[in-house]
Design an enzyme around this catalytic site. Structure first.
Site, PDB file in Angstrom:
ATOM      1  CD  GLU A 115     -21.735   1.088  -4.372  1.00  0.00           C
ATOM      2  OE1 GLU A 115     -20.651   0.515  -4.105  1.00  0.00           O
ATOM      3  OE2 GLU A 115     -22.604   1.288  -3.527  1.00  0.00           O
ATOM      4  CG  ASP A 149     -30.715   7.456  -6.954  1.00  0.00           C
ATOM      5  OD1 ASP A 149     -29.486   7.661  -6.994  1.00  0.00           O
ATOM      6  OD2 ASP A 149     -31.218   6.420  -6.490  1.00  0.00           O
ATOM      7  CE1 TYR A 175     -21.909   7.530  -2.010  1.00  0.00           C
ATOM      8  CE2 TYR A 175     -21.854   5.229  -2.687  1.00  0.00           C
ATOM      9  CZ  TYR A 175     -22.057   6.560  -2.983  1.00  0.00           C
ATOM     10  OH  TYR A 175     -22.418   6.919  -4.257  1.00  0.00           O
TER      11      TYR A 175
END
Ligand code: PLP
Lengths: 265, 391
Positions: free
Chosen positions: A46, A57, A171
């Site tokens: 990934e 993030d 995911y």
């Protein structure tokens, strides 16, 4: 080009999917890191394209993005990088990125160029399944799978809507929050994986906060087909910026440990 | 989500999946309460008795003589807290209460929205966290101190440049894991749906009042309405009263920084290209690849590389015009208003004043311009002192 299907079928064990930011800390070292991860047994890669404002993030990946961008990463260099990785080994690659980069590149051209470079799928962190149609046509035409995230706060109805648009793998976000290493595995992940198993046949990969062998083993026990490890690996880059050899050997050891933990299930 | 939150092609909710449910809950809450009788009555009473609405529409006689046309200032600077930000903070704070949230968070640039949020946190007894860029903390430290006095925790954000965009990034990140009990009180008419709609709604009081005041006082509508544009909340607030009056010209003034040509500015609508940041499709200051630029402006409140989606649409429709004022012009304008009227304007609002000064002697004397004086400049006195020491 190797497909996800082939990888998920080849092994009866769950797959290990390391995540790195392309060009972190610089292009050359980044390539060494990815090679090391492949040699240590990564099943799928990934790869993140760094963005100036990565709102999904935590601090570890934010800093990786900044390192990479400061050292001159660009879209053109990202393509080059992927080609180099594919020359080294035919391993499936999923991209993780933010929408503005694809939007500016041109969605059709992006899908074509990156698929040609060797990318299997793309996950746009800030593109909701509600706007999936903005990329799905071009992605399909180019042969790119589209991966979307499922999170612990998704209703069943929402999960159904998301999984319907997914190709490649689901995911599965293990927690409510951003990326980053965590001491403990979120208590939300096991029920979520169990539920997903009953709702879709697409492989289920789990990411966000997976930092230890035990975390990986636990999500695999819960039924996950793949484990995505990002921040815990990137921490090893951050901690060893002055010592490349140590950086690479620690990454290799960590991946080996993760593989063993998964194999032990 | 029930609605798309689009203004033409702009807006939307480009957010990570984890925020989708959170925004959906917010949308649901907003549409449940914004017309609710009890909610409206409570908000009206707070606007009047706590914030000090309605604000005057003041004829700035000496400033008008200076520029050569009639300038009316909508005095949002007189509000409690010193800026229009309190309109939105009260609205969203009350919404948070109605939705059963017990904590609030907010981002802030100039500190005006942070201060407004901290005040409302104290008022409603809600635990408050304010995310603020480290650079902004330094340049707006008076506001930081006030926020802390209100009991808010001010969290310094490093990020790319330590300014507003980084504060928004971190507030959003924090929200993803605290949404259960925490309301994100967004400060401007930008960001993901439903924020542009919510913030606009709570700022329309500016335009509604201003339009009525014009008709009552002047017996007619103004020729032009001018406001500064950061994310766009004070501007959309006053524009909203006049958008349907096609003969009223609308002008938004962005931060020209050193100059637009130098690249050191925050003039998004003037120089940006369509892109996606903070959950919204809008004009955006960015490089070829789509990496977002670091912006630069003397005013922390306008130092933002994106802008609200409705302004993007108004620009494309040519219903509003957007221009930029440079730092030096802004400092001139700041000084001139004080000298002519004894009013200290916020540096943000001084951008709109600078545009009026650029029109000096170019309009007929009968021309009526309404300008939104979005805030007062007490917070900026030490900054101006640095650039222009008083002899
Ligand atoms: C006084 C004042 N005016 C204007 C602004 C810019 O924000 P907006 O464009 O949302 O009105 C700010 C932001 O901090 C402000 O403090």
């Amino acid at each position: 080009m190797k497909t996800y299907k082939e990888v998920f079928c080849e092994t009866d064990k769950a797959t290990l999917i390391p995540f790195f930011v392309i060009g972190d800390p610089d292009m050359e070292t980044s390539f060494e890191i990815v090679k090391t991860a492949i040699d240590a047994g990564a099943d799928i890669l990934e790869l993140g394209i760094p963005f100036s404002d990565p709102i999904a993030d935590g601090p570890t990946i934010q800093k990786a993005d900044i390192r990479s961008l400061r050292n001159g990463m660009s879209m053109a260099k990202a393509i080059e990088f992927i080609k180099r990785v594919k020359e080294y080994k035919d391993i499936p690659i999923g991209l993780l990125m933010y929408y503005n980069l694809m939007y500016q590149y041109g969605i059709e051209k992006f899908c074509k160029d990156f698929h040609q470079a060797g990318v299997n799928s793309v996950l746009v962190a800030d593109l909701n399944v509600d706007d999936a149609e903005e990329i799905q046509g071009p992605a399909k035409a180019a042969g790119l799978d589209t991966v979307f995230m499922v999170t612990p706060n998704c209703s069943d109805e929402r999960i159904a809507k998301i999984t319907e648009k997914i190709s490649g793998f689901v995911y599965t976000v293990s927690l409510l929050g951003v990326t980053g290493g965590r001491e403990k595995l979120s208590d939300k992940v096991r029920p979520l994986v169990a539920k997903l198993k009953t709702m879709t046949d697409v492989p289920i990969c789990v990411g966000f906060g997976i930092s230890k062998g035990q975390h990986a083993a636990d999500v695999v026990k819960a039924g996950a087909d793949g484990v995505i490890v990002g921040s815990a690996l990137i921490k090893l880059i951050e901690a060893n910026l002055e010592n490349k050899e140590k950086m690479l050997s620690e990454i290799s050891e960590f991946i080996t440990e993760m593989k063993e933990a998964i194999a032990g299930v | 989500m029930k609605y798309k939150g689009r203004y033409g092609q702009f807006g939307g909710f480009y957010v990570p999946e984890v925020l989708n449910g959170v925004l959906e809950e917010l949308e649901e809450g907003f549409y449940r309460y914004y017309k609710d009788e009890g909610f409206v009555a409570e908000l009206e009473s707070l606007y009047k008795d706590y914030a000090g609405r309605e604000t005057p529409l003041y004829f700035a006689k000496r400033f008008s003589e200076y520029v050569g046309f009639k300038v009316y200032l909508k005095r949002e600077d007189l509000l409690h807290g010193g800026a229009h930000k309190v309109n939105n903070a009260l609205g969203q704070g009350l919404l948070a209460k109605y939705m059963g949230k017990t904590k609030i968070i907010a981002e802030t640039g100039a500190g005006q929205h942070g201060l407004a949020t901290a005040m409302i946190g104290a008022l409603f007894g809600m635990e408050t966290k304010i995310f603020m860029g480290v650079i902004d903390i330094e340049r707006q430290n008076v506001n930081v101190h006030k926020m802390r006095l209100c009991g808010a925790q001010v969290i310094g954000v490093q990020g790319g440049t330590g300014t507003l965009k980084d504060a928004i990034n971190d507030a959003m990140r924090y929200w993803t894991s605290h949404a259960e009990d925490t309301f994100y009180l967004f400060g401007t008419a930008a960001g993901p749906h439903p924020y542009p709609t919510i913030v606009r709604h709570f700022q329309t009081c500016i335009g509604t009042e201003a339009r009525k005041q014009c008709l009552d006082k002047l017996g007619k509508l103004p020729d032009m309405v001018v406001a500064c544009v950061g994310g766009g909340s004070n501007a959309i607030g006053i524009f909203s009263g006049f958008i349907d009056d096609k003969d009223v010209k609308l002008v938004g003034v962005e931060a020209g920084g050193k100059s637009v040509a130098s690249g050191k500015h925050a003039a998004t609508l003037v120089a940006g290209k369509v892109g996606i940041l903070h959950g919204s499709k809008a004009y955006l200051l960015q490089d070829e690849d789509g990496q977002v630029y670091d912006t630069e402006s003397i005013s922390a409140g306008l130092d933002y590389p994106s802008v609200g989606p409705e302004h993007c649409l108004l620009k494309d429709l040519k219903r509003a015009e957007y221009v930029a004022a440079e730092d030096e012009e802004v400092l001139d304008a700041f000084e001139i208003l004080i000298q002519k009227e004894g009013i200290i304007p916020a540096l943000e609002s001084s951008h709109a004043l600078a545009y009026l000064i650029s029109l000096k002697d170019k309009l007929t004397p009968e021309t009526i311009v309404v300008m939104n004086l979005s805030g007062r400049g007490d917070k900026d006195v030490s900054i101006v002192e640095k650039y222009r020491p008083v002899k």
